[in-house]
Scaffold this motif. Structure first.
Motif, PDB file in Angstrom:
ATOM      1  N   UNK A  25       0.845  -1.200   0.000  1.00 42.41           N
ATOM      2  CA  UNK A  25       0.000   0.000   0.000  1.00 42.41           C
ATOM      3  C   UNK A  25       0.879   1.247   0.000  1.00 42.41           C
ATOM      4  N   UNK A  26       1.904   1.260   0.855  1.00 48.01           N
ATOM      5  CA  UNK A  26       2.805   2.409   0.912  1.00 48.01           C
ATOM      6  C   UNK A  26       3.533   2.599  -0.411  1.00 48.01           C
ATOM      7  N   UNK A  27       3.988   1.516  -1.016  1.00 48.45           N
ATOM      8  CA  UNK A  27       4.729   1.597  -2.276  1.00 48.45           C
ATOM      9  C   UNK A  27       3.833   2.090  -3.409  1.00 48.45           C
ATOM     10  N   UNK A  28       2.603   1.606  -3.472  1.00 46.01           N
ATOM     11  CA  UNK A  28       1.688   2.068  -4.523  1.00 46.01           C
ATOM     12  C   UNK A  28       1.353   3.543  -4.340  1.00 46.01           C
ATOM     13  N   UNK A  29       1.202   3.965  -3.094  1.00 42.01           N
ATOM     14  CA  UNK A  29       0.993   5.394  -2.816  1.00 42.01           C
ATOM     15  C   UNK A  29       2.198   6.195  -3.312  1.00 42.01           C
ATOM     16  N   UNK A  30       3.397   5.750  -2.947  1.00 47.01           N
ATOM     17  CA  UNK A  30       4.620   6.457  -3.339  1.00 47.01           C
ATOM     18  C   UNK A  30       4.790   6.474  -4.854  1.00 47.01           C
ATOM     19  N   UNK A  31       4.489   5.375  -5.507  1.00 48.65           N
ATOM     20  CA  UNK A  31       4.614   5.292  -6.956  1.00 48.65           C
ATOM     21  C   UNK A  31       3.708   6.303  -7.640  1.00 48.65           C
ATOM     22  N   UNK A  34       4.844  10.054  -6.585  1.00 51.31           N
ATOM     23  CA  UNK A  34       6.124  10.487  -7.138  1.00 51.31           C
ATOM     24  C   UNK A  34       6.300  10.183  -8.608  1.00 51.31           C
ATOM     25  N   UNK A  35       5.322   9.508  -9.212  1.00 51.86           N
ATOM     26  CA  UNK A  35       5.432   9.164 -10.620  1.00 51.86           C
ATOM     27  C   UNK A  35       6.551   8.172 -10.902  1.00 51.86           C
ATOM     28  N   UNK A  36       6.853   7.332  -9.903  1.00 52.81           N
ATOM     29  CA  UNK A  36       7.930   6.359 -10.060  1.00 52.81           C
ATOM     30  C   UNK A  36       7.369   5.014 -10.507  1.00 52.81           C
ATOM     31  N   UNK A  41      10.172   1.637  -7.141  1.00 57.52           N
ATOM     32  CA  UNK A  41       9.653   1.679  -5.781  1.00 57.52           C
ATOM     33  C   UNK A  41       9.930   0.361  -5.055  1.00 57.52           C
ATOM     34  N   UNK A  42       9.774  -0.758  -5.733  1.00 57.58           N
ATOM     35  CA  UNK A  42      10.084  -2.050  -5.115  1.00 57.58           C
ATOM     36  C   UNK A  42      11.543  -2.059  -4.672  1.00 57.58           C
TER      37      UNK A  42
END
Length: 169
Positions: A25-31, A34-36, A41-42
Motif C-alpha cells: 500500500x505504501x509503495x503504490x501510494x509512493x509510486x 512520485x510518478x515512479x 519503488x520495489x
C-alpha cells in the motif's frame, strides 16, 4: 471520507504477509505520488524500508520491519501490470458520484493492492485478503474509510472470485 487518515499502520509482529501488504500500500501510494515505476519503488523499499537494516526506525518512520518480500513484490508488480483493469474493476463498484481520482490517495492505493492480490491468484482465500486489508485500513484511517473499503473489497472479491462465495452443500 471526511477525517484525515492516520497513516500509521502497525501490523502485528511476526506477520510478514501483513507487513508485505502494508508495504505494498505504501509503495503504490509512493509510486503514484512520485510518478515512479513499480520496479523503482520495489527496489527502494527492499533496500531502505523492509527489514531491520541497522536502524531502530519502525512503522512510525515509514518502515516495515517484517515483510514477505516476494509477496510485496508480487502485489506491487500486479497492481502496475494490470492497473487499467484493476482501476476499472474498482471504479465499477464506486457510486456514480465518486471517481478513482476523488478517493483519498492512500485508500486508492489500498484498494489497488487488494484488487491486485485478488486478481493475481488464489494463493490466499478472498475472505483472508479482505480481512487483511481491513486491518490495514483501520491502521491508516479513523473515519468511514474502512467501512467504505470493506464494501468495495467484498464486491470486488465476489466479482473476481465468485466461486469462493458460493453456498456449499
Amino acid at each position: 471520507m471526511s477525517q484525515a487518515p492516520k497513516r500509521n499502520p502497525r501490523p502485528n509482529a511476526g506477520r510478514p504477509r501483513t507487513g508485505a501488504r502494508v508495504a505494498a500500500v505504501q509503495a503504490l501510494f509512493q509510486s503514484e505520488a512520485g510518478g515512479e515505476s513499480a520496479e523503482t519503488v520495489i527496489d527502494q523499499f527492499v533496500r531502505h524500508r523492509i527489514g531491520t537494516l541497522n536502524s531502530d526506525a519502525g512503522f512510525e518512520d515509514g518502515r516495515v520491519p517484517q515483510a514477505d518480500v516476494p509477496l510485496f513484490s508480487k502485489i506491487v508488480r500486479g497492481a502496475a501490470k494490470d492497473s487499467e483493469a484493476i482501476d476499472a474493476a474498482i471504479s465499477g463498484h464506486l457510486s456514480a458520484n465518486w471517481s478513482m481520482e476523488r478517493l483519498d490517495p492512500v485508500l486508492r492505493a489500498l484498494l489497488r493492492a487488494a484488487a491486485a492480490e485478488l486478481w493475481g491468484g488464489t494463493d490466499t482465500p478472498a475472505r483472508v485478503v479482505i480481512n487483511e486489508y481491513m486491518d490495514i485500513a483501520h491502521g491508516f484511517f479513523d473515519g468511514e474509510e474502512p467501512r467504505f473499503a470493506n464494501g468495495v473489497l467484498d464486491a470486488l472479491a465476489r466479482q473476481m472470485r465468485g466461486d469462493e462465495f458460493q453456498q456449499r452443500p
